[in-house]
Design a protein around this motif. Sequence first.
Motif, PDB file in Angstrom:
ATOM      1  N   THR A 130      -6.065 -14.336   8.229  1.00  0.00           N
ATOM      2  CA  THR A 130      -4.923 -15.255   8.057  1.00  0.00           C
ATOM      3  C   THR A 130      -4.290 -15.326   6.825  1.00  0.00           C
ATOM      4  N   SER A 131      -3.061 -15.664   6.647  1.00  0.00           N
ATOM      5  CA  SER A 131      -2.594 -15.717   5.342  1.00  0.00           C
ATOM      6  C   SER A 131      -1.837 -17.071   4.818  1.00  0.00           C
ATOM      7  N   TYR A 132      -1.845 -17.288   3.705  1.00  0.00           N
ATOM      8  CA  TYR A 132      -1.213 -18.423   3.214  1.00  0.00           C
ATOM      9  C   TYR A 132      -0.434 -18.082   1.820  1.00  0.00           C
ATOM     10  N   ASP A 133       0.585 -19.025   1.788  1.00  0.00           N
ATOM     11  CA  ASP A 133       1.544 -18.978   0.605  1.00  0.00           C
ATOM     12  C   ASP A 133       1.040 -19.903  -0.582  1.00  0.00           C
ATOM     13  N   GLU A 134       0.917 -19.531  -1.928  1.00  0.00           N
ATOM     14  CA  GLU A 134       0.890 -20.549  -2.900  1.00  0.00           C
ATOM     15  C   GLU A 134       1.412 -19.848  -4.068  1.00  0.00           C
ATOM     16  N   THR A 138       1.986 -14.493  -1.455  1.00  0.00           N
ATOM     17  CA  THR A 138       1.334 -14.447  -0.398  1.00  0.00           C
ATOM     18  C   THR A 138      -0.138 -13.952  -0.635  1.00  0.00           C
ATOM     19  N   TYR A 139      -1.181 -14.647   0.227  1.00  0.00           N
ATOM     20  CA  TYR A 139      -2.580 -14.050   0.116  1.00  0.00           C
ATOM     21  C   TYR A 139      -3.086 -14.039   1.475  1.00  0.00           C
ATOM     22  N   TYR A 140      -4.234 -13.134   1.567  1.00  0.00           N
ATOM     23  CA  TYR A 140      -4.813 -12.876   3.029  1.00  0.00           C
ATOM     24  C   TYR A 140      -6.299 -13.245   2.819  1.00  0.00           C
ATOM     25  N   LYS A 141      -6.788 -13.990   3.737  1.00  0.00           N
ATOM     26  CA  LYS A 141      -8.145 -14.326   3.957  1.00  0.00           C
ATOM     27  C   LYS A 141      -8.595 -13.462   5.109  1.00  0.00           C
TER      28      LYS A 141
END
Length: 296
Positions: A130-134, A138-141
Amino acid sequence: MENKEIIIDDTYAEAFKTKAAHLLITATTKQLAHIAATEATGFATSFIGCGAEAGIDQYIPPEKTPDNRPGYSIIICQNKTEDLEEQLLERIGQCVLTAPTTAVYNLIEESDKQTNLGFKLSFFADGYQTSYDENDKTYYKIPVMSGDFIIEENFGITNAVAGGNLFIMAKTQQTALLAAQAAVEAIANISGVITPFPGGIVASGSKVGSKKYKFMNATTNEQFCPTLKDEIDDSQLPEDVNGVYEIVFDALNEDIINEATQKAIDAIKTVPDVVKISAGNYGGNLGKYKINLIKQ
């Protein structure tokens, strides 16, 4: 106390342009972060025989990291962008993704080139990533047995400088070693520079090519071998020198490599029985940077 009798050769280290990535590895403890950083920068002393030149840059305390955990910054260098991208994928994938509790972040904010290392590694998750923005990033888990491995999507690749060097010549091997260790410690206090050889010290300084073997790309630098000084006609060692070590360092820019050179020389000058400090160059045939030992 300064060794006032030391000779500093009026010469220069011939450094050359390379490509570099600057990364931050964090973990739940300082020890775990150091283990991962050490693994990621292994077998990376010299372009002569390694896929990269790499090393640990600095310890970064929790209050200065994105996830408030202890970390180490590392620098990985390669002369071609595509080769550096390959080294990043292999080293982070095999040595950091596999290490307990780690996360990886980019430290080069502005660069002409980026590589989507995090995106590429995310495929290890086999569709469960999954990815998320902060903060506009963008970062990946990546789910792993211990939880989630976190990695930033994009990593900058910048022009850097490789091949800074110093030759330390002393009356004994032990004194030369003490001076080399002092130089490495001084360089370690500067951000943005690495000493990629074991402990930062080169015992087997080399020259380009071979006088005898055509198949060799590099061979021992006999002019600086103490045990050969009475056997060859062109030894570069003073009569009272019986120990020589070399320091090699790479940096993110020319200013940093010049600073590292001067700080290292200052540290060497505090060690008794060091006779001379010099450097290796190839008359401008290797690289465009001339890192002067004596300030101009």
